[in-house]
Design a protein around this motif. Structure first.
Motif, PDB file in Angstrom:
ATOM      1  N   SER A  19       0.073   2.274  -1.461  1.00 34.76           N
ATOM      2  CA  SER A  19      -0.918   1.391  -0.858  1.00 34.76           C
ATOM      3  C   SER A  19      -0.230   0.268  -0.076  1.00 34.76           C
ATOM      4  O   SER A  19      -0.666  -0.104   1.021  1.00 34.76           O
ATOM      5  N   GLU A  20       0.840  -0.273  -0.630  1.00 36.78           N
ATOM      6  CA  GLU A  20       1.630  -1.301   0.077  1.00 36.78           C
ATOM      7  C   GLU A  20       2.231  -0.723   1.359  1.00 36.78           C
ATOM      8  O   GLU A  20       2.241  -1.387   2.399  1.00 36.78           O
ATOM      9  N   LEU A  21       2.743   0.501   1.281  1.00 37.43           N
ATOM     10  CA  LEU A  21       3.317   1.152   2.455  1.00 37.43           C
ATOM     11  C   LEU A  21       2.250   1.319   3.538  1.00 37.43           C
ATOM     12  O   LEU A  21       2.498   1.065   4.721  1.00 37.43           O
ATOM     13  N   TRP A  22       1.055   1.746   3.130  1.00 42.95           N
ATOM     14  CA  TRP A  22      -0.066   1.901   4.052  1.00 42.95           C
ATOM     15  C   TRP A  22      -0.325   0.579   4.777  1.00 42.95           C
ATOM     16  O   TRP A  22      -0.488   0.539   5.999  1.00 42.95           O
ATOM     17  N   LEU A  23      -0.335  -0.507   4.029  1.00 43.44           N
ATOM     18  CA  LEU A  23      -0.573  -1.832   4.602  1.00 43.44           C
ATOM     19  C   LEU A  23       0.479  -2.164   5.658  1.00 43.44           C
ATOM     20  O   LEU A  23       0.151  -2.668   6.737  1.00 43.44           O
ATOM     21  N   THR A  24       1.741  -1.869   5.376  1.00 47.94           N
ATOM     22  CA  THR A  24       2.816  -2.209   6.316  1.00 47.94           C
ATOM     23  C   THR A  24       2.753  -1.375   7.594  1.00 47.94           C
ATOM     24  O   THR A  24       3.301  -1.787   8.617  1.00 47.94           O
ATOM     25  N   GLU A  25       2.081  -0.225   7.550  1.00 48.91           N
ATOM     26  CA  GLU A  25       1.960   0.606   8.746  1.00 48.91           C
ATOM     27  C   GLU A  25       1.025  -0.002   9.795  1.00 48.91           C
ATOM     28  O   GLU A  25       1.082   0.381  10.963  1.00 48.91           O
ATOM     29  N   CYS A  26       0.156  -0.916   9.374  1.00 53.46           N
ATOM     30  CA  CYS A  26      -0.803  -1.572  10.292  1.00 53.46           C
ATOM     31  C   CYS A  26      -1.631  -0.549  11.071  1.00 53.46           C
ATOM     32  O   CYS A  26      -1.844  -0.701  12.276  1.00 53.46           O
ATOM     33  N   ILE A  27      -2.110   0.488  10.389  1.00 52.24           N
ATOM     34  CA  ILE A  27      -2.895   1.535  11.049  1.00 52.24           C
ATOM     35  C   ILE A  27      -4.377   1.473  10.687  1.00 52.24           C
ATOM     36  O   ILE A  27      -5.164   2.281  11.180  1.00 52.24           O
ATOM     37  N   THR A  28      -4.764   0.491   9.837  1.00 53.46           N
ATOM     38  CA  THR A  28      -6.149   0.400   9.375  1.00 53.46           C
ATOM     39  C   THR A  28      -6.610  -1.050   9.428  1.00 53.46           C
ATOM     40  O   THR A  28      -5.959  -1.932   8.869  1.00 53.46           O
ATOM     41  N   TYR A  29      -7.731  -1.277  10.107  1.00 55.07           N
ATOM     42  CA  TYR A  29      -8.294  -2.620  10.188  1.00 55.07           C
ATOM     43  C   TYR A  29      -8.760  -3.095   8.811  1.00 55.07           C
ATOM     44  O   TYR A  29      -9.404  -2.344   8.073  1.00 55.07           O
ATOM     45  N   GLY A  30      -8.440  -4.345   8.478  1.00 59.07           N
ATOM     46  CA  GLY A  30      -8.969  -4.983   7.274  1.00 59.07           C
ATOM     47  C   GLY A  30      -8.473  -4.431   5.959  1.00 59.07           C
ATOM     48  O   GLY A  30      -9.046  -4.726   4.909  1.00 59.07           O
ATOM     49  N   LEU A  31      -7.408  -3.649   5.977  1.00 58.17           N
ATOM     50  CA  LEU A  31      -6.909  -3.025   4.748  1.00 58.17           C
ATOM     51  C   LEU A  31      -6.209  -4.045   3.872  1.00 58.17           C
ATOM     52  O   LEU A  31      -5.416  -4.858   4.346  1.00 58.17           O
ATOM     53  N   GLY A  32      -6.502  -3.993   2.604  1.00 65.97           N
ATOM     54  CA  GLY A  32      -5.775  -4.765   1.605  1.00 65.97           C
ATOM     55  C   GLY A  32      -5.110  -3.800   0.647  1.00 65.97           C
ATOM     56  O   GLY A  32      -5.648  -2.731   0.372  1.00 65.97           O
ATOM     57  N   ALA A  33      -3.939  -4.162   0.175  1.00 63.81           N
ATOM     58  CA  ALA A  33      -3.218  -3.278  -0.747  1.00 63.81           C
ATOM     59  C   ALA A  33      -3.885  -3.279  -2.119  1.00 63.81           C
ATOM     60  O   ALA A  33      -4.412  -4.293  -2.573  1.00 63.81           O
ATOM     61  N   ASN A  34      -3.866  -2.126  -2.756  1.00 64.89           N
ATOM     62  CA  ASN A  34      -4.380  -1.991  -4.120  1.00 64.89           C
ATOM     63  C   ASN A  34      -3.336  -2.459  -5.116  1.00 64.89           C
ATOM     64  O   ASN A  34      -2.149  -2.201  -4.952  1.00 64.89           O
ATOM     65  N   THR A  35      -3.812  -3.081  -6.171  1.00 63.64           N
ATOM     66  CA  THR A  35      -2.951  -3.425  -7.290  1.00 63.64           C
ATOM     67  C   THR A  35      -3.144  -2.371  -8.380  1.00 63.64           C
ATOM     68  O   THR A  35      -4.114  -1.602  -8.352  1.00 63.64           O
ATOM     69  N   GLU A  36      -2.250  -2.351  -9.336  1.00 61.78           N
ATOM     70  CA  GLU A  36      -2.410  -1.424 -10.461  1.00 61.78           C
ATOM     71  C   GLU A  36      -3.727  -1.674 -11.181  1.00 61.78           C
ATOM     72  O   GLU A  36      -4.396  -0.742 -11.613  1.00 61.78           O
ATOM     73  N   GLU A  37      -4.114  -2.953 -11.298  1.00 59.23           N
ATOM     74  CA  GLU A  37      -5.352  -3.290 -12.000  1.00 59.23           C
ATOM     75  C   GLU A  37      -6.566  -2.714 -11.270  1.00 59.23           C
ATOM     76  O   GLU A  37      -7.475  -2.161 -11.895  1.00 59.23           O
TER      77      GLU A  37
END
Length: 146
Positions: A19-37
């Motif tokens: 999920s963090e990797l997805w965020l760093t790709e900047c390919i999705t508007y408004g994406l926030g990374a998921n936490t384990e919780e």
């Protein structure tokens, strides 16, 4: 060889990393990374991971809803919403995303849920439309900005 299996507690840190990797790709508007919780709340029938060897290379989550009377799903009908699908960039041309979507939809169908929706804020919307059309999805609406 890829294995698609239900996610469990041991996968949460790996999926959070994806999920963090997805965020760093900047390919999705408004994406926030998921936490384990946050991910822990999804463990169940509609949270799957793709694994090659012992490496988790993708994940999918979905949630079940009852229609309030959507334009395309009658009031009271249950449907699955595909919440997130992500595949590590190095593995994107191996149909892993398709395998995960198939597994999620098949699981819903075994539970008597035949309707499904997906929303995407991907900046690669042309690819996303083609991806989901291969699974029988049709366009419901378009929202744009400038």
């Amino acid at each position: 060889m890829v294995t698609i299996r239900k996610a469990d507690e041991n996968d949460l840190s790996k999926v959070a990393g994806l999920s963090e990797l997805w965020l760093t790709e900047c390919i999705t508007y408004g994406l926030g990374a998921n936490t384990e919780e946050l991910l822990r709340n999804h463990i169940g029938e509609y949270f799957w991971v793709a694994e090659i060897g012992s490496e988790v290379v993708g994940y999918i989550t979905g949630s079940i809803h009852f229609s309030d009377g959507l334009a395309v799903i009658e009031q009271g009908e249950r449907y699955i919403e595909i919440d997130e699908v992500y595949v590590h960039p190095e593995y994107r041309n191996e149909d892993i995303g398709h395998l995960m979507v198939d597994k999620l939809l098949q699981t819903a169908e075994r539970n008597g849920i035949t309707r499904s929706i997906v929303y995407s804020a991907s900046k690669q919307w042309q690819k996303i439309i083609g991806f989901y059309e291969k699974h029988g999805f049709k366009m419901w609406f378009v929202q744009m900005y400038r």
